[in-house]
Design an enzyme around this catalytic site. Structure first.
Site, PDB file in Angstrom:
ATOM      1  N   TRP A 256       0.829  -1.216   0.000  1.00  0.00           N
ATOM      2  CA  TRP A 256       0.000   0.000   0.000  1.00  0.00           C
ATOM      3  C   TRP A 256       0.856   1.256   0.000  1.00  0.00           C
ATOM      4  O   TRP A 256       0.556   2.205   0.726  1.00  0.00           O
ATOM      5  CB  TRP A 256      -0.937   0.022   1.220  1.00  0.00           C
ATOM      6  N   ILE A 257       1.922   1.238  -0.776  1.00  0.00           N
ATOM      7  CA  ILE A 257       2.854   2.366  -0.725  1.00  0.00           C
ATOM      8  C   ILE A 257       2.478   3.431  -1.755  1.00  0.00           C
ATOM      9  O   ILE A 257       2.706   3.260  -2.973  1.00  0.00           O
ATOM     10  CB  ILE A 257       4.321   1.888  -0.933  1.00  0.00           C
ATOM     11  N   THR A 258       1.900   4.535  -1.249  1.00  0.00           N
ATOM     12  CA  THR A 258       1.558   5.671  -2.119  1.00  0.00           C
ATOM     13  C   THR A 258       2.860   6.263  -2.661  1.00  0.00           C
ATOM     14  O   THR A 258       3.818   6.428  -1.897  1.00  0.00           O
ATOM     15  CB  THR A 258       0.795   6.745  -1.312  1.00  0.00           C
TER      16      THR A 258
ATOM     17  N   ASP B 297       0.929  11.295  13.271  1.00  0.00           N
ATOM     18  CA  ASP B 297       0.138  12.340  13.949  1.00  0.00           C
ATOM     19  C   ASP B 297       0.011  13.571  13.046  1.00  0.00           C
ATOM     20  O   ASP B 297      -1.071  14.159  12.921  1.00  0.00           O
ATOM     21  CB  ASP B 297       0.815  12.779  15.258  1.00  0.00           C
TER      22      ASP B 297
ATOM     23  N   ARG C  22      -1.916  12.705   9.613  1.00  0.00           N
ATOM     24  CA  ARG C  22      -3.380  12.558   9.730  1.00  0.00           C
ATOM     25  C   ARG C  22      -4.102  13.898   9.614  1.00  0.00           C
ATOM     26  O   ARG C  22      -5.239  13.955   9.129  1.00  0.00           O
ATOM     27  CB  ARG C  22      -3.712  11.862  11.061  1.00  0.00           C
TER      28      ARG C  22
ATOM     29  N   ARG D   1     -31.138  22.628 -11.716  1.00  0.00           N
ATOM     30  CA  ARG D   1     -32.017  21.501 -12.046  1.00  0.00           C
ATOM     31  C   ARG D   1     -33.462  21.821 -11.650  1.00  0.00           C
ATOM     32  O   ARG D   1     -33.731  22.216 -10.510  1.00  0.00           O
ATOM     33  CB  ARG D   1     -31.513  20.270 -11.283  1.00  0.00           C
TER      34      ARG D   1
ATOM     35  N   ILE E  83     -28.324  14.174  -4.511  1.00  0.00           N
ATOM     36  CA  ILE E  83     -28.859  15.434  -5.035  1.00  0.00           C
ATOM     37  C   ILE E  83     -28.789  15.446  -6.569  1.00  0.00           C
ATOM     38  O   ILE E  83     -29.694  15.930  -7.240  1.00  0.00           O
ATOM     39  CB  ILE E  83     -28.098  16.640  -4.418  1.00  0.00           C
TER      40      ILE E  83
ATOM     41  N   GLY F 238     -29.025  12.855  -8.385  1.00  0.00           N
ATOM     42  CA  GLY F 238     -29.855  11.776  -8.927  1.00  0.00           C
ATOM     43  C   GLY F 238     -29.049  10.877  -9.854  1.00  0.00           C
ATOM     44  O   GLY F 238     -27.861  10.655  -9.629  1.00  0.00           O
TER      45      GLY F 238
ATOM     46  N   GLU G 278      -3.354   6.080   6.498  1.00  0.00           N
ATOM     47  CA  GLU G 278      -2.758   6.800   7.646  1.00  0.00           C
ATOM     48  C   GLU G 278      -3.530   6.539   8.943  1.00  0.00           C
ATOM     49  O   GLU G 278      -3.656   7.421   9.805  1.00  0.00           O
ATOM     50  CB  GLU G 278      -2.573   8.277   7.332  1.00  0.00           C
TER      51      GLU G 278
HETATM   52  N1  CAA Z   1       3.885   9.631  18.916  1.00  0.00           N
HETATM   53  C1  CAA Z   1       5.048   9.087  19.338  1.00  0.00           C
HETATM   54  N2  CAA Z   1       5.106   7.926  20.035  1.00  0.00           N
HETATM   55  C2  CAA Z   1       3.944   7.306  20.303  1.00  0.00           C
HETATM   56  C3  CAA Z   1       2.705   7.819  19.881  1.00  0.00           C
HETATM   57  C4  CAA Z   1       2.705   9.041  19.169  1.00  0.00           C
HETATM   58  N3  CAA Z   1       1.565   9.590  18.733  1.00  0.00           N
HETATM   59  N4  CAA Z   1       1.726   6.986  20.293  1.00  0.00           N
HETATM   60  C5  CAA Z   1       2.328   5.981  20.946  1.00  0.00           C
HETATM   61  N5  CAA Z   1       3.664   6.168  20.951  1.00  0.00           N
HETATM   62  C6  CAA Z   1       4.682   5.314  21.547  1.00  0.00           C
HETATM   63  C7  CAA Z   1       4.257   4.871  22.947  1.00  0.00           C
HETATM   64  O1  CAA Z   1       4.697   5.804  23.907  1.00  0.00           O
HETATM   65  C8  CAA Z   1       4.956   3.526  23.082  1.00  0.00           C
HETATM   66  O2  CAA Z   1       6.323   3.731  23.392  1.00  0.00           O
HETATM   67  P1  CAA Z   1       6.982   3.006  24.686  1.00  0.00           P
HETATM   68  O3  CAA Z   1       6.722   1.546  24.557  1.00  0.00           O
HETATM   69  O4  CAA Z   1       8.424   3.396  24.616  1.00  0.00           O
HETATM   70  O5  CAA Z   1       6.264   3.598  25.869  1.00  0.00           O
HETATM   71  C9  CAA Z   1       4.943   2.992  21.653  1.00  0.00           C
HETATM   72  O6  CAA Z   1       4.764   4.109  20.772  1.00  0.00           O
HETATM   73  C10 CAA Z   1       3.847   1.974  21.411  1.00  0.00           C
HETATM   74  O7  CAA Z   1       2.616   2.596  21.739  1.00  0.00           O
HETATM   75  P2  CAA Z   1       1.319   1.761  21.988  1.00  0.00           P
HETATM   76  O8  CAA Z   1       1.572   0.772  23.093  1.00  0.00           O
HETATM   77  O9  CAA Z   1       0.207   2.742  22.152  1.00  0.00           O
HETATM   78  O10 CAA Z   1       1.169   0.940  20.615  1.00  0.00           O
HETATM   79  P3  CAA Z   1       0.036  -0.010  20.138  1.00  0.00           P
HETATM   80  O11 CAA Z   1       0.681  -1.032  19.322  1.00  0.00           O
HETATM   81  O12 CAA Z   1      -0.890  -0.386  21.234  1.00  0.00           O
HETATM   82  O13 CAA Z   1      -0.911   0.871  19.185  1.00  0.00           O
HETATM   83  C11 CAA Z   1      -1.607   2.222  17.435  1.00  0.00           C
HETATM   84  C12 CAA Z   1      -0.626   1.963  18.552  1.00  0.00           C
HETATM   85  C13 CAA Z   1      -2.322   3.515  17.719  1.00  0.00           C
HETATM   86  C14 CAA Z   1      -2.636   1.158  17.182  1.00  0.00           C
HETATM   87  C15 CAA Z   1      -0.672   2.339  16.226  1.00  0.00           C
HETATM   88  O14 CAA Z   1      -0.095   1.091  15.952  1.00  0.00           O
HETATM   89  C16 CAA Z   1      -1.293   2.895  14.991  1.00  0.00           C
HETATM   90  O15 CAA Z   1      -1.466   4.091  14.892  1.00  0.00           O
HETATM   91  N6  CAA Z   1      -1.574   2.024  13.996  1.00  0.00           N
HETATM   92  C17 CAA Z   1      -2.013   2.428  12.721  1.00  0.00           C
HETATM   93  C18 CAA Z   1      -0.862   2.497  11.770  1.00  0.00           C
HETATM   94  C19 CAA Z   1      -1.155   3.400  10.616  1.00  0.00           C
HETATM   95  O16 CAA Z   1      -1.667   4.489  10.779  1.00  0.00           O
HETATM   96  N7  CAA Z   1      -0.777   2.950   9.420  1.00  0.00           N
HETATM   97  C20 CAA Z   1      -0.942   3.728   8.272  1.00  0.00           C
HETATM   98  C21 CAA Z   1       0.070   3.371   7.260  1.00  0.00           C
HETATM   99  S1  CAA Z   1       0.854   4.681   6.478  1.00  0.00           S
HETATM  100  C22 CAA Z   1       0.006   4.959   5.070  1.00  0.00           C
HETATM  101  O17 CAA Z   1      -1.188   4.913   5.009  1.00  0.00           O
HETATM  102  C23 CAA Z   1       0.919   5.189   3.933  1.00  0.00           C
HETATM  103  C24 CAA Z   1       0.589   5.919   2.767  1.00  0.00           C
HETATM  104  O18 CAA Z   1       1.286   5.705   1.805  1.00  0.00           O
HETATM  105  C25 CAA Z   1      -0.462   6.962   2.704  1.00  0.00           C
END
Ligand code: CAA
Length: 383
Positions: free
Chosen positions: A157-159, A241, A244, A269, A338, A340, A364
């Site tokens: 899924w690499i854009t 972050d 998104r 229309r 809207i 149709g 994301e």
């Molecule tokens: N920023 C920095 N660090 C963060 C963070 C943030 N926002 N959120 C969590 N962390 C850190 C935590 O502090 C933790 O670190 P430590 O273990 O050192 O304390 C570590 O990351 C793990 O955190 P979690 O235990 O919360 O992790 P998790 O596995 O339970 O879940 C999740 C996290 C929110 C589910 C995460 O895995 C997630 O966001 N998943 C979705 C992935 C995603 O968005 N993929 C999209 C792919 S990219 C894409 O779409 C590409 C494209 O081409 C457009």
């Protein structure tokens, strides 16, 4: 538009993007979608305008603008073509941003300048066939061998995967450590052992490429490690972050475009002896569409302003993406209603908006992942 005082610079960025979208993007958006054509010339022009590295300091080839400016530009670009916006957002928020934040001087001068000035295109490789939402369970490995890491695995899924010159690749340097064993690498896409697999045939954002990428004994110089070993998962989540908010702005752009097309159509229309905009049933739809778009935009701006102020904004970014993505899906569905039967054909752009809107609920971080992030933060905040 929401009542937030935009600076003169921010207004200028928005106006420039609006003009560029009208003149350069809108005339070709439908054709590029139909032909799955990557808008190379438009991306090159966006690079010249300084839109491919909007938040990167000028010394590294970027425009040195704040995040809100980037968000304003992205909404306007996505009003014309969500594919173009996706390509731009990957380069800005998923590739240039982590390089700017975690790269050392050498990495910034070697890689960031070309990306931010639009000379090169980037992609972000986190997801794998069996590691999407659960990104930490990735199987791609990076093994240190002298002065190089050897990468093996498959990314999906690499854009921009097929067109990119450079990638940020996440791989495990120690699988036993799970997320703490993930590391980030800067990889030149011409490196032997990087192979592009199949391109996905997608429902929407069809002018982007979405590729599978194979790493087969790919030798990456150890100096291309971004941050330190084991820091990769945090780099990925930090980067997402910011990313998104960009996808949320994309969703607002799509929804705004669908709203505008719907109003124009409804005023023209005629049915039962008057224009359909005279019917209260339709007016109520327009009212709900406009309200949801405005609420989404406010959430997006709020997240961007918090990022600009260096405040914690993970929750606000997740809220903006969740709400704006669901709004885009809802508003584009109403837009087709809207219009149709005409809305169901390619004679009008609303079917493209509807197809493009769907991806904002998926990439994301899906809407379900955004809910996890929001719930965790909310449960922590309220005693
Ligand atoms: N920023 C920095 N660090 C963060 C963070 C943030 N926002 N959120 C969590 N962390 C850190 C935590 O502090 C933790 O670190 P430590 O273990 O050192 O304390 C570590 O990351 C793990 O955190 P979690 O235990 O919360 O992790 P998790 O596995 O339970 O879940 C999740 C996290 C929110 C589910 C995460 O895995 C997630 O966001 N998943 C979705 C992935 C995603 O968005 N993929 C999209 C792919 S990219 C894409 O779409 C590409 C494209 O081409 C457009």
């Amino acid at each position: 538009m929401p009542i937030i005082n935009l600076s003169e610079e921010q207004k200028m960025v928005r106006n420039t993007s609006r003009e560029f979208t009208e003149n350069e993007i809108k005339p070709v958006a439908a054709i590029n979608d139909r032909e799955h054509k990557f808008p190379k010339e438009i991306i090159d022009k966006l690079g010249k305008l300084g839109f491919m590295g909007m938040n990167v300091p000028e010394q590294y080839g970027g425009s040195g603008l704040d995040y809100l400016s980037y968000i304003l530009a992205l909404e306007e670009i996505c009003k014309g073509c969500a594919s173009t916006g996706a390509i731009m957002s990957v380069n800005n928020s998923l590739v240039s941003a982590p390089l700017k934040t975690f790269g050392n001087e050498n990495q910034k001068s070697s890689f960031l300048k070309d990306l931010a000035s639009g000379n090169k295109l980037g992609c972000f490789m986190l997801s794998e066939p069996e590691a999407g939402s659960d990104a930490a369970s990735m199987k791609t490995t990076a093994t240190l061998d002298g002065d190089n890491y050897i990468l093996n695995g498959t990314k999906s899924w690499i854009t921009n995967g097929a067109e990119a010159d450079l990638a940020i690749v996440f791989a495990s340097t120690d699988r036993s450590l799970k997320h703490k064993g993930v590391s980030a690498f800067i990889v030149d896409m011409k490196t032997p052992g990087v192979n592009i697999g199949k391109l996905e045939d997608k429902l929407g954002i069809r002018a982007t490429s979405t590729a599978q990428v194979f790493f087969e004994d790919c030798k990456v110089p150890a100096q291309n490690l971004l941050g330190s070993e084991g820091e990769g998962f945090k780099i990925a989540l930090y980067t997402l972050d910011g990313g998104r908010i960009g996808i949320a702005a994309q969703a607002v752009g799509i929804a705004q475009a669908a709203l505008e097309e719907s109003v124009r159509y409804a005023k023209e229309r005629r049915a039962f002896g008057k224009t359909i905009s005279d019917f209260q049933g339709l007016q109520f739809m327009i009212a709900d569409m406009a309200t949801r778009v405005e609420a989404s935009r406010l959430l997006v701006w709020q997240a961007a302003v918090m990022k600009d102020r260096d405040e914690r904004y993970s929750k606000q970014s997740a809220m903006a993406k969740l709400f704006a993505a669901e709004t885009a899906m809802w508003v584009t569905t109403k837009a087709i209603q809207i219009h149709g039967g005409y809305g169901y054909t390619t004679d009008y752009p609303v079917e493209r908006y509807f197809r493009d809107a769907k991806i904002t609920e998926i990439y994301e971080g899906t809407s379900e992942i955004q809910r996890i992030v929001i719930a965790r933060e909310t449960l922590k905040e309220i005693e």
